[in-house]
Motif scaffolding. Structure first.
Motif, mmCIF file in Angstrom:
data_model
loop_
_atom_site.group_PDB
_atom_site.id
_atom_site.type_symbol
_atom_site.label_atom_id
_atom_site.label_comp_id
_atom_site.label_asym_id
_atom_site.label_seq_id
_atom_site.Cartn_x
_atom_site.Cartn_y
_atom_site.Cartn_z
ATOM 1 N N SER B 127 29.842 59.233 87.750
ATOM 2 C CA SER B 127 28.553 59.094 87.081
ATOM 3 C C SER B 127 27.983 57.685 87.209
ATOM 4 C CB SER B 127 28.692 59.476 85.601
ATOM 5 O OG SER B 127 29.518 58.536 84.938
ATOM 6 N N GLY B 128 28.797 56.746 87.692
ATOM 7 C CA GLY B 128 28.342 55.366 87.806
ATOM 8 C C GLY B 128 27.311 55.176 88.901
ATOM 9 N N ALA B 129 26.572 54.060 88.810
ATOM 10 C CA ALA B 129 25.498 53.784 89.757
ATOM 11 C C ALA B 129 26.056 53.429 91.128
ATOM 12 C CB ALA B 129 24.645 52.640 89.247
ATOM 13 N N PHE B 130 25.384 53.924 92.157
ATOM 14 C CA PHE B 130 25.752 53.569 93.518
ATOM 15 C C PHE B 130 25.053 52.265 93.846
ATOM 16 C CE2 PHE B 130 24.724 53.881 98.128
ATOM 17 C CZ PHE B 130 26.014 53.761 98.610
ATOM 18 N N PHE B 131 25.857 51.175 93.957
ATOM 19 C CA PHE B 131 25.327 49.931 94.474
ATOM 20 C C PHE B 131 24.180 49.377 93.605
ATOM 21 C CE2 PHE B 131 24.449 48.265 99.069
ATOM 22 C CZ PHE B 131 25.067 47.087 98.735
ATOM 23 N N GLY B 132 24.275 49.573 92.303
ATOM 24 C CA GLY B 132 23.265 49.037 91.390
ATOM 25 C C GLY B 132 21.942 49.784 91.390
ATOM 26 N N SER B 133 21.904 50.950 92.033
ATOM 27 C CA SER B 133 20.636 51.677 92.151
ATOM 28 C C SER B 133 20.520 52.722 91.046
ATOM 29 C CB SER B 133 20.574 52.379 93.505
ATOM 30 O OG SER B 133 21.471 53.467 93.516
ATOM 31 N N GLU B 134 19.432 53.481 91.068
ATOM 32 C CA GLU B 134 19.261 54.576 90.113
ATOM 33 C C GLU B 134 19.957 55.845 90.603
ATOM 34 O OE1 GLU B 134 18.208 53.925 87.175
ATOM 35 O OE2 GLU B 134 17.817 51.893 87.873
ATOM 36 N N ILE B 135 20.573 55.758 91.776
ATOM 37 C CA ILE B 135 21.317 56.897 92.307
ATOM 38 C C ILE B 135 22.767 56.764 91.850
ATOM 39 C CG2 ILE B 135 22.055 58.065 94.431
ATOM 40 C CD1 ILE B 135 19.616 56.600 95.774
ATOM 41 N N ALA B 136 23.285 57.833 91.262
ATOM 42 C CA ALA B 136 24.691 57.808 90.850
ATOM 43 C C ALA B 136 25.541 58.316 92.008
ATOM 44 C CB ALA B 136 24.885 58.689 89.626
ATOM 45 N N PHE B 137 26.816 57.978 91.994
ATOM 46 C CA PHE B 137 27.723 58.488 93.030
ATOM 47 C C PHE B 137 27.666 60.011 93.086
ATOM 48 C CE2 PHE B 137 29.643 54.293 93.181
ATOM 49 C CZ PHE B 137 30.026 54.206 94.515
ATOM 50 N N GLU B 138 27.504 60.635 91.916
ATOM 51 C CA GLU B 138 27.494 62.102 91.888
ATOM 52 C C GLU B 138 26.218 62.702 92.492
ATOM 53 O OE1 GLU B 138 27.322 64.031 87.994
ATOM 54 O OE2 GLU B 138 26.714 62.156 87.078
ATOM 55 N N ASP B 139 25.189 61.864 92.738
ATOM 56 C CA ASP B 139 23.943 62.367 93.335
ATOM 57 C C ASP B 139 23.985 62.333 94.863
ATOM 58 O OD1 ASP B 139 23.254 62.158 90.682
ATOM 59 O OD2 ASP B 139 21.952 60.412 90.954
ATOM 60 N N LEU B 140 24.959 61.602 95.416
ATOM 61 C CA LEU B 140 24.991 61.380 96.860
ATOM 62 C C LEU B 140 25.373 62.638 97.635
ATOM 63 C CD1 LEU B 140 26.954 57.996 96.954
ATOM 64 C CD2 LEU B 140 24.537 58.260 97.479
ATOM 65 N N GLY B 141 24.686 62.846 98.740
ATOM 66 C CA GLY B 141 25.064 63.910 99.667
ATOM 67 C C GLY B 141 24.828 65.312 99.123
ATOM 68 N N ASN B 142 25.144 66.299 99.914
ATOM 69 C CA ASN B 142 24.878 67.676 99.522
ATOM 70 C C ASN B 142 26.127 68.447 99.098
ATOM 71 O OD1 ASN B 142 22.227 68.174 99.323
ATOM 72 N ND2 ASN B 142 21.942 68.950 101.408
ATOM 73 N N ALA B 143 27.307 67.808 99.209
ATOM 74 C CA ALA B 143 28.537 68.492 98.793
ATOM 75 C C ALA B 143 28.468 68.804 97.305
ATOM 76 C CB ALA B 143 29.753 67.624 99.096
ATOM 77 N N LYS B 144 27.655 68.034 96.581
ATOM 78 C CA LYS B 144 27.515 68.241 95.129
ATOM 79 C C LYS B 144 27.019 69.656 94.810
ATOM 80 C CE LYS B 144 22.780 66.413 94.828
ATOM 81 N NZ LYS B 144 22.486 65.658 96.044
ATOM 82 N N LEU B 145 26.187 70.210 95.717
ATOM 83 C CA LEU B 145 25.638 71.545 95.480
ATOM 84 C C LEU B 145 26.733 72.601 95.396
ATOM 85 C CD1 LEU B 145 22.536 71.481 97.855
ATOM 86 C CD2 LEU B 145 22.546 71.192 95.373
ATOM 87 N N LYS B 146 27.859 72.298 96.081
ATOM 88 C CA LYS B 146 28.981 73.240 96.078
ATOM 89 C C LYS B 146 29.802 73.131 94.799
ATOM 90 C CE LYS B 146 29.698 74.453 100.760
ATOM 91 N NZ LYS B 146 30.734 75.092 101.548
ATOM 92 N N LYS B 147 29.551 72.051 94.047
ATOM 93 C CA LYS B 147 30.343 71.836 92.840
ATOM 94 C C LYS B 147 29.482 71.980 91.585
ATOM 95 C CE LYS B 147 32.247 68.495 95.427
ATOM 96 N NZ LYS B 147 32.859 67.216 95.778
ATOM 97 N N MET B 148 28.527 72.904 91.660
ATOM 98 C CA MET B 148 27.641 73.168 90.522
ATOM 99 C C MET B 148 27.531 74.672 90.341
ATOM 100 S SD MET B 148 24.343 70.777 91.117
ATOM 101 C CE MET B 148 24.454 69.031 91.389
ATOM 102 N N GLU B 149 27.142 75.050 89.116
ATOM 103 C CA GLU B 149 26.858 76.455 88.854
ATOM 104 C C GLU B 149 25.341 76.595 88.871
ATOM 105 O OE1 GLU B 149 27.740 78.910 85.081
ATOM 106 O OE2 GLU B 149 29.663 78.082 85.817
ATOM 107 N N HIS B 150 24.832 77.505 89.693
ATOM 108 C CA HIS B 150 23.378 77.610 89.846
ATOM 109 C C HIS B 150 22.832 78.896 89.229
ATOM 110 C CE1 HIS B 150 23.558 74.299 92.763
ATOM 111 N NE2 HIS B 150 24.612 74.904 93.287
ATOM 112 N N HIS B 151 21.705 78.775 88.559
ATOM 113 C CA HIS B 151 20.985 79.951 88.051
ATOM 114 C C HIS B 151 19.540 79.857 88.509
ATOM 115 C CE1 HIS B 151 24.335 80.795 85.349
ATOM 116 N NE2 HIS B 151 24.349 79.496 85.090
ATOM 117 N N LEU B 152 19.010 80.978 88.961
ATOM 118 C CA LEU B 152 17.592 81.005 89.309
ATOM 119 C C LEU B 152 16.831 81.298 88.027
ATOM 120 C CD1 LEU B 152 15.266 81.067 91.378
ATOM 121 C CD2 LEU B 152 15.775 83.473 91.737
#
Lengths: 427, 263
Positions: B127-152
């Motif tokens: 959950s921490g910031a990537f390199f002092g930015s507003e992007i968190a480590f957990e926001d990086l890349g698209n692998a995160k989509l595989k580790k979420m539960e999605h509802h339409l």
């Protein structure tokens, strides 16, 4: 003194000049509210492939002003009560990435205006690297660090320690090395030949960094096999969250045995040839790291030493980008004990607080405690990065236990409490 | 009255059953949509790219960060990335190796020049910031989509385009989000906007990504991302330039023993 100032000014201007070329045009922030939802379906950039240049060179480095004031009365008469240094460490890298070639140059210079015995220059790195698929060859002066410990390491033996630097920083001298490695997906094997043994160069007795109870006669020192290159090998294996490394070293021990010259009341370093087998393990689970090091050293007698510890990271505490790393390590080295080195049986405890955000601030508290006498040496350091290129440091090192007898290995260190200040410029 | 009840009960039950079925369908549909997004953005095999981040503070002051990235797709997993920090000067020469996994927490190694050896990072908390930015480590890349539960949750027309709106919940217990709303463009199957909601379910960050087609229009990769933290007024604008798919990265450089040799 004025010459030092001139030199200082020159070194200061150099990085500023180098900087003028960078800083790309900033992106406009005003387009944020109206995003371009239609993705631009432009054709693939054919020029992109050519953008990766064949030969790339890069300068970087740091230059620092460092000072310390030792506020206690000294152990030796006439010892300095301060130091004031200019430290420069530029780095140059030349890469031909697609050919797998790389050249690294990293000299180190310290000029001290007060404590001349600390003034020294060294080549930390000057080596060529060639890589082809899993194979890698490095030749030249290198800095190689083995082990995973946060505190002192037992297995890390290839490079000699730089005794003219603060011993709590674990600085090492460059070592001529030729190594061949095979780096696989989860394992690696590296073979080293290390010609050219570098004995320790100690600061003078008048320097407060000198922590031996008697002067050292380096002119009398003996090296068992001075011209025989050291040989070493290290194998690493990773299995999920478990890391293992097995190493062997055969050559001149980087740490000398100190012989007491009763007539002249001096210590004479004797460097002996040893065999040392090392084992490193590291296991990661969640935010906890468990690690250990073992060495089996044959130096006349056989010595089994070990070093084990835990590290825990509290990341992004309460969502404020505050990371707190807590570490505790225990080291037991009978070889050091037999040879009257300090910290032969010790605890290393550390707390490091890092505040992320735009300019990182760091507070590190280290405690080195001798187990036998429970005598602690405290080292506190606060660091603050600012204005992109600068770092200011404020440190305090102090022996915080009861007075020690002269036979204790820490007897000199107890008098060397100091406040340190540093200002560093990166480029 | 009884007759009316007799008629009403099955009707209500039927409606409830239909509702349940539509929810079930919506989850299946969400999975399908995410599958489509992942298919759109993977298959690049490997590339090198220059990543630039501009960190804009609430007072308008801004800072630059530059990272050279090397990304290699992992057919049985997700991707491996080496990031080489170029600016600012105080982090220049630092390198990060990331293994983004499809089904478990990512692995990370950090090489700091001062330490002169790689350090494996024991941190499940991304959950921490990537390199002092507003992007968190957990926001990086698209692998995160595989580790979420999605509802339409709905379909919406927004700024002239039609979107599927997914409500996604990260599986990690360390996440700083209660849920994320992902706006997926019906025409392109790419995320057009992502809204992050904090633990109190208040809007936290809004991310507007932009993609472009590469490799003979077979794949979409990000070229720009505007991540605005609506709570502190800071924005991080990331751009990716000089995509190079010809750059050969030997797999051995993606090992913790060797990634620090990359420049």
């Amino acid at each position: 003194m004025s010459r030092i100032l001139q030199l200082l000014a020159a070194c200061w201007l150099l990085p500023a000049g180098l900087l003028a070329q960078e800083a790309p045009a900033p992106l406009r922030a005003d387009s944020l509210g109206t995003p371009e939802t239609e993705p631009a379906a432009r054709p693939e950039q054919s020029a992109a492939a050519g953008r990766t240049r064949r030969l790339q060179s890069e300068w970087s480095g740091q230059i620092a002003l460092e000072g310390a004031w030792f506020y206690d009365a000294a152990y030796f008469p006439d010892q300095r009560d301060s130091y004031a240094s200019l430290v420069a460490q530029p780095k140059y890298i030349l890469t031909a990435a697609q050919a797998g070639l790389k050249l690294t140059v990293r000299p180190f210079v310290r000029l001290d205006a007060v404590d001349a015995s600390r003034t020294h220059a060294d080549v930390r790195e000057l080596y060529a690297s060639w890589s082809h698929h899993a194979w890698e060859v490095n030749a030249g002066v290198q800095s190689v660090a083995w082990g995973n410990m946060l505190g002192p390491s037992l297995v890390n033996i290839l490079n000699q320690t730089d005794e003219r630097e603060d011993f709590t920083k674990f600085e090492r001298l460059g070592q001529p090395l030729l190594d061949v490695a095979h780096v696989g997906e989860t394992s690696s094997l590296r073979l080293y030949v290390a010609p050219g043994f570098r004995p320790k160069a100690f600061p003078g007795v008048r320097s407060r960094l000198f922590y031996f109870p008697l002067p050292i006669a380096t002119d009398q020192q003996t090296i068992e096999h001075e011209n025989r290159p050291a040989l070493a090998a290290r194998y690493t294996q990773r299995a999920g969250n478990f890391d293992l490394a097995l190493s062997h070293f055969y050559g001149t021990n980087r740490a000398p045995v100190m012989h007491f010259d009763r007539q002249r009341f001096l210590l004479v370093p004797v460097y002996r040839t040893i065999h040392q087998t090392g084992l490193e393990t590291q296991w990661i689970r969640g935010n906890l790291t468990t690690k250990a090091e073992f060495t089996y050293r044959a130096d006349g007698k056989n010595y089994l030493s070990y070093n084990a510890g835990l590290e825990y990271l509290f990341a992004n505490l309460s969502g404020h980008n505050l990371d707190v790393l807590l570490a505790a390590e225990y080291l037991r080295d009978p070889w050091k004990k037999d040879n009257q080195y300090p910290f032969a049986d010790m605890f290393f405890t550390a707390a490091r607080l890092t505040l992320g955000g735009l300019h990182t601030s760091e507070l590190a508290i280290h405690l080195l405690t001798n187990r036998a006498s429970w005598t602690p040496l405290l080292n506190v350091e606060a660091k603050r990065h600012f204005a992109e290129h600068w770092q200011a440091t404020l440190g305090w090192t102090s022996y915080v236990g009861p007075a020690l007898v002269a036979t204790d290995a820490l007897s000199v260190i107890q008098y060397n409490s100091a406040v340190q200040l540093g200002l560093r410029r990166y480029w | 009255m009884n007759k009316m009840l007799a008629a009403l009960v099955p009707a209500v039950l039927l409606a409830a059953a239909a509702q349940a079925q539509s929810y079930e369908n919506s989850d299946a549909r969400a999975k399908e949509i995410i599958g489509h997004v992942l298919k759109n953005t993977t298959g690049y095999d490997h590339y090198a790219v220059d990543m630039q981040m501009q960190l804009i503070l609430e007072n308008g002051k801004s800072f630059q960060r530059q990272i050279r990235q090397y990304v290699v797709e992992q057919p049985d997993d997700f991707e491996r990335t080496v990031g080489v920090f170029k600016t600012p000067a105080d982090v220049k020469g630092s390198k990060i190796l990331m293994y983004a996994h499809a089904d478990r927490p990512d692995d990370q190694w950090l090489f700091l020049p001062a330490l002169n050896r790689p350090k494996r990072i024991a941190n499940e908390n991304k959950s921490g910031a990537f390199f002092g930015s507003e992007i968190a480590f957990e926001d990086l890349g698209n692998a995160k989509l595989k580790k979420m539960e999605h509802h339409l949750v709905r379909e919406e027309t927004y700024k002239g385009r039609n979107y599927y709106v997914l409500k996604s919940t990260p599986a990690s217990k360390y996440t700083s989000y209660s849920f994320i709303e992902i706006y997926i463009d019906k025409a392109t199957y790419l995320d057009g906007e992502v809204r992050y909601f904090d633990k109190k379910e208040k809007l936290y960050k809004v991310d507007v990504p932009q993609y472009r087609q590469f490799k003979k229009n077979t794949i979409w990769l990000p070229v720009r991302q505007d991540m605005k933290n609506v709570q502190n007024g800071r924005t991080t604008v990331t751009t990716w330039t000089n995509y190079d798919f010809t750059y050969q990265i030997d797999p051995s450089y993606l090992a913790p023993e060797k990634f620090m040799k990359m420049e």
